[in-house]
Design a protein around this motif. Structure first.
Motif, short mmCIF file in Angstrom:
data_model
loop_
_atom_site.label_atom_id
_atom_site.label_comp_id
_atom_site.label_asym_id
_atom_site.label_seq_id
_atom_site.Cartn_x
_atom_site.Cartn_y
_atom_site.Cartn_z
N PHE A 1 0.83 -1.21 0.00
CA PHE A 1 0.00 0.00 0.00
C PHE A 1 0.87 1.26 0.00
O PHE A 1 0.52 2.26 -0.61
CB PHE A 1 -0.95 0.00 1.21
CG PHE A 1 -2.18 -0.84 0.99
CD1 PHE A 1 -2.25 -1.75 -0.06
CD2 PHE A 1 -3.28 -0.71 1.82
CE1 PHE A 1 -3.39 -2.52 -0.27
CE2 PHE A 1 -4.44 -1.47 1.62
CZ PHE A 1 -4.49 -2.38 0.58
N ARG A 2 2.02 1.20 0.69
CA ARG A 2 2.89 2.38 0.71
C ARG A 2 3.50 2.63 -0.66
O ARG A 2 3.72 3.78 -1.05
CB ARG A 2 3.99 2.21 1.76
CG ARG A 2 3.42 2.33 3.15
CD ARG A 2 4.48 2.64 4.18
NE ARG A 2 3.85 2.82 5.47
CZ ARG A 2 4.35 2.38 6.62
NH1 ARG A 2 5.50 1.75 6.63
NH2 ARG A 2 3.70 2.58 7.75
N THR B 1 0.77 4.16 -2.79
CA THR B 1 0.46 5.54 -2.42
C THR B 1 1.69 6.45 -2.54
O THR B 1 1.70 7.55 -2.02
CB THR B 1 -0.09 5.61 -0.98
OG1 THR B 1 0.82 4.93 -0.11
CG2 THR B 1 -1.46 4.99 -0.87
N THR B 2 2.75 5.97 -3.19
CA THR B 2 3.99 6.73 -3.50
C THR B 2 4.82 7.07 -2.28
O THR B 2 5.69 7.93 -2.33
CB THR B 2 3.71 8.06 -4.25
OG1 THR B 2 3.23 9.02 -3.31
CG2 THR B 2 2.71 7.90 -5.38
N VAL C 1 3.62 5.04 -10.24
CA VAL C 1 3.74 5.50 -8.85
C VAL C 1 5.09 6.13 -8.54
O VAL C 1 5.26 6.78 -7.52
CB VAL C 1 3.46 4.37 -7.82
CG1 VAL C 1 2.03 3.90 -7.90
CG2 VAL C 1 4.44 3.22 -7.99
N ARG D 1 -0.65 11.24 -6.14
CA ARG D 1 -1.05 11.70 -4.80
C ARG D 1 -2.36 12.48 -4.82
O ARG D 1 -3.10 12.48 -3.84
CB ARG D 1 0.07 12.57 -4.20
CG ARG D 1 1.23 11.70 -3.74
CD ARG D 1 2.34 12.53 -3.16
NE ARG D 1 3.45 11.63 -2.83
CZ ARG D 1 4.61 12.03 -2.31
NH1 ARG D 1 4.80 13.31 -2.07
NH2 ARG D 1 5.56 11.17 -2.03
N ILE E 1 -5.53 9.79 -5.00
CA ILE E 1 -5.79 8.71 -4.05
C ILE E 1 -6.33 9.25 -2.73
O ILE E 1 -5.98 10.34 -2.29
CB ILE E 1 -4.52 7.86 -3.76
CG1 ILE E 1 -3.37 8.77 -3.31
CG2 ILE E 1 -4.12 7.04 -4.95
CD1 ILE E 1 -2.14 8.02 -2.87
N TYR F 1 -6.20 7.95 1.09
CA TYR F 1 -5.42 6.92 1.81
C TYR F 1 -5.72 6.99 3.30
O TYR F 1 -5.70 8.07 3.89
CB TYR F 1 -3.94 7.17 1.53
CG TYR F 1 -2.96 6.30 2.29
CD1 TYR F 1 -3.11 4.92 2.35
CD2 TYR F 1 -1.85 6.87 2.93
CE1 TYR F 1 -2.19 4.13 3.03
CE2 TYR F 1 -0.93 6.09 3.61
CZ TYR F 1 -1.10 4.73 3.65
OH TYR F 1 -0.19 3.96 4.32
N ALA G 1 -10.33 10.88 4.15
CA ALA G 1 -9.75 10.25 2.97
C ALA G 1 -10.62 10.49 1.73
O ALA G 1 -10.16 10.35 0.60
CB ALA G 1 -9.55 8.76 3.21
N PRO H 1 -11.47 11.42 -4.20
CA PRO H 1 -10.40 10.61 -4.79
C PRO H 1 -10.96 9.67 -5.87
O PRO H 1 -12.13 9.32 -5.84
CB PRO H 1 -9.87 9.81 -3.61
CG PRO H 1 -11.03 9.71 -2.67
CD PRO H 1 -11.78 11.00 -2.82
N ILE I 1 -7.63 3.78 -0.68
CA ILE I 1 -6.70 2.74 -0.23
C ILE I 1 -6.68 2.75 1.30
O ILE I 1 -6.24 3.73 1.91
CB ILE I 1 -5.29 2.98 -0.82
CG1 ILE I 1 -5.37 2.91 -2.35
CG2 ILE I 1 -4.29 1.96 -0.27
CD1 ILE I 1 -4.04 3.13 -3.07
N ASP J 1 -5.60 0.88 4.81
CA ASP J 1 -4.70 -0.12 5.38
C ASP J 1 -5.22 -0.57 6.76
O ASP J 1 -5.14 0.20 7.73
CB ASP J 1 -3.29 0.46 5.49
CG ASP J 1 -2.24 -0.62 5.71
OD1 ASP J 1 -2.61 -1.82 5.70
OD2 ASP J 1 -1.06 -0.27 5.88
#
Lengths: 253, 312
Positions: free
Chosen positions: B47-48, B51-52, B68, B76, B79, B81, B147, B152, B156, B158
């Motif tokens: 996921f990181r 999400t860049t 990405v 960015r 998304i 997040y 988020a 978006p 995403i 987590d």
């Protein structure tokens, strides 16, 4: 046997704990027997953590009587701490010590002598099949091993009761079940297991389950009794039926 | 179906640990897609990267058609997040948190209020309360609102339900399914196997690899062996006896039942029940059982372990 070691290893009578005007535990009454696996469930904010902190001698009740292993938690918390073991989800192992160093450290705190520590360490490493990892840093171990080791350390000094606060969070389903093998082993040796979990299948593994809602005990009994009483197919349904009744207390204005 | 996320040959290492071991997959636009696995499976690393926030060591990924690494600024913007740990500003109020996130993305709460009305509406009565003073369920709703507030193109999340009680978890998944029904693509990770059934498709992850990836129904249908559920008065003894039963391939506790897989030729009435009776277990009820995601996960885990051992 320890002093006061009778059938009921935990006795809670009219336990009340207030924080200001907020009643976190509202007249709790229950007993837990020696060797029992006792599940302690409730939604976030139901008052579980408050009650566990009191049972472990970390917080004093506002009123009521609480005996743990025959000791009054209000007046003799240090005695209580010596007769219990505790493991939380954020386990208490030191990441930058090795496996054996962690064992020696915990055993030392509980006052075990060097010969006894050596003997029990060897037995423990053998039982967990961790002999090859004895000198590895905790930080290098997989999560499942850490959890098993943390549990074994919580009962290393052979306490009367072990408190497990969400012990199986985050591990894979096989490891989660292996962890319950350890719980059954401990209970069969007479150690009382007091466990909280968010996995409702694990509630089925307990001898009795207590469900807290809004600071009160809403249900207490064996999984079979609770399912029959609530007309529920499984413990998940029992929990949802009871917890849905709750007023989210932190959301009261 | 349009592709929302594409991942190819993706690898991530931390020292000698291979956190992501060559992942390849695509997620379609409008899917509610679940990554299911224990801590350490690689969910957060994946996921990181998407999400860049983390660079891949090998391979790559594209989100809504944008790379990405190369197009990180554009990624960015599109998304939404929600990281695993509570990411809101504890010392800002509910309302302030929401306007902060709107402002950062160059929009306003008023402009996109429609998007968060359902979810934010539930916590709006407490808009002046500090985020740090909220209950777990309310924090979750606020984090989700934050988020979503910049509209978006993909969400995403987590482990949004980790450590959350069973009732709040259900409510959260109801919210996600409503968002999906409105057409939003959602990626969500979870350690809870029972949440798989709420997803359109899932990837079962362990040790940086995807063990299986399909709709929950298709994964369950691919379970390779007959599965039985058993119950008796003394479950502890039944469990012990089944572990010793020669034809047992696996036996696991499943709430109030035990789940057993056995070698192909095993006939319960002829082979199993007489064996258990001989051990004094004469009240055993055995029935065929439909595999769930957790059965499949454990089966895939043991297959994977065997392959891994064979390679060694």
């Amino acid at each position: 046997m320890m002093p006061g070691d009778k059938r009921d290893i935990i006795v809670v009578e009219d336990l009340v704990k207030r924080f200001g005007s907020f009643v976190a535990n509202d007249h709790l009454n229950f007993r837990v027997s020696r060797g029992e696996i006792f599940g302690f469930l409730g939604a976030n904010g139901a008052g579980k953590t408050t009650a566990i902190r009191i049972l472990c001698g970390l917080s004093k009740p506002t009123s009521g009587k609480v005996l743990v292993a025959g000791q009054d938690v209000g007046t003799r918390p240090e005695k209580v701490k010596r007769s219990i073991g505790y493991m939380s989800q954020r386990f208490s192992l030191y990441e930058d010590l090795t496996v054996t160093e962690n064992i020696r450290f915990y055993a030392g705190i509980y006052g075990l002598g060097p010969a006894l520590i050596r003997e029990r360490t060897a037995a423990l490493l053998h039982r967990l099949e961790l002999e090859h990892a004895a000198d590895k840093l905790i930080s290098s171990l997989p999560l499942g091993w850490k959890q098993k080791l943390a549990f074994s350390l919580a009962i290393f000094h052979e306490p009367a009761i072990v408190f497990l606060d969400e012990p199986t969070g985050g591990v894979d389903p096989v490891t989660r079940r292996q962890f319950w093998d350890l719980i059954y082993d401990a209970a069969s040796k007479g150690i009382t297991v007091f466990v909280t979990t968010h996995y409702m299948d694990e509630a089925e593994y307990c001898d009795r389950v207590c469900i807290m809602v809004d600071g009160r005990i809403e249900a207490l009994g064996s999984p079979e009794e609770l399912k029959a009483r609530m007309g529920a197919a499984d413990m998940d349904e029992v929990f949802v039926k009871l917890a849905r009744k709750a007023i989210p207390r932190t959301e009261q204005v | 179906m349009k592709t929302a996320v594409r991942v190819w040959e993706l690898e991530k290492r931390y020292g000698s640990t291979l956190a992501l071991d060559g992942l390849d997959f695509s997620i379609g636009s409008g899917e509610l897609f679940g990554f299911i696995g224990p801590d350490g499976a690689g969910k957060t690393s994946l996921f990181r990267i998407l999400t860049t926030l983390l660079l891949p060591d090998r391979g790559g990924a594209a989100v809504l058609g944008m790379d990405v690494v190369r197009d990180l600024r554009e990624v960015r913007k599109v998304i939404g997040y929600m990281p695993g740990r509570f990411s809101l500003y504890q010392d800002l109020s509910v309302k302030e948190n929401l306007s902060f996130f709107a402002t950062v993305f160059g929009t306003t709460v008023a402009e996109n209020y429609e998007l968060v009305r359902d979810i934010y509406g539930q916590i709006e009565p407490y808009r002046d309360r500090l985020a740090g003073k909220l209950s777990g369920g309310m924090k979750q709703k606020l984090a989700l609102s934050c988020a979503l507030i910049h509209r978006p193109g993909i969400l995403i999340l987590d482990e949004p339900t980790t450590g959350v009680d069973a009732v709040s978890r259900r409510e959260f998944w109801d919210m996600l399914q409503r968002l999906r029904d409105e057409g939003l693509t959602i990626l969500v990770s979870t350690p809870y196997m029972d949440e798989a059934s709420r997803c359109d498709r899932v990837a079962l992850m362990q040790s940086g690899r995807i063990l299986g990836m399909d709709s929950p129904a298709a994964i369950a249908a691919s379970f390779p062996k007959p599965l039985y559920k058993l119950r008796a008065g003394d479950m502890y003894r039944l469990y012990g006896a089944l572990r010793e039963f020669p034809a047992t391939a696996s036996v696991y506790r499943f709430g109030q039942d035990l789940h057993l897989t056995a070698g192909q030729g095993m006939i319960p009435d002829q082979d199993l029940l007489p064996y258990l009776q001989a051990q004094g277990l004469d009240d055993v009820v055995v029935a065929p059982c439909t595999p769930g995601i957790e059965d499949c996960f454990m089966e895939l885990l043991s297959e994977n372990q065997n392959q891994h051992d064979a390679r060694r």
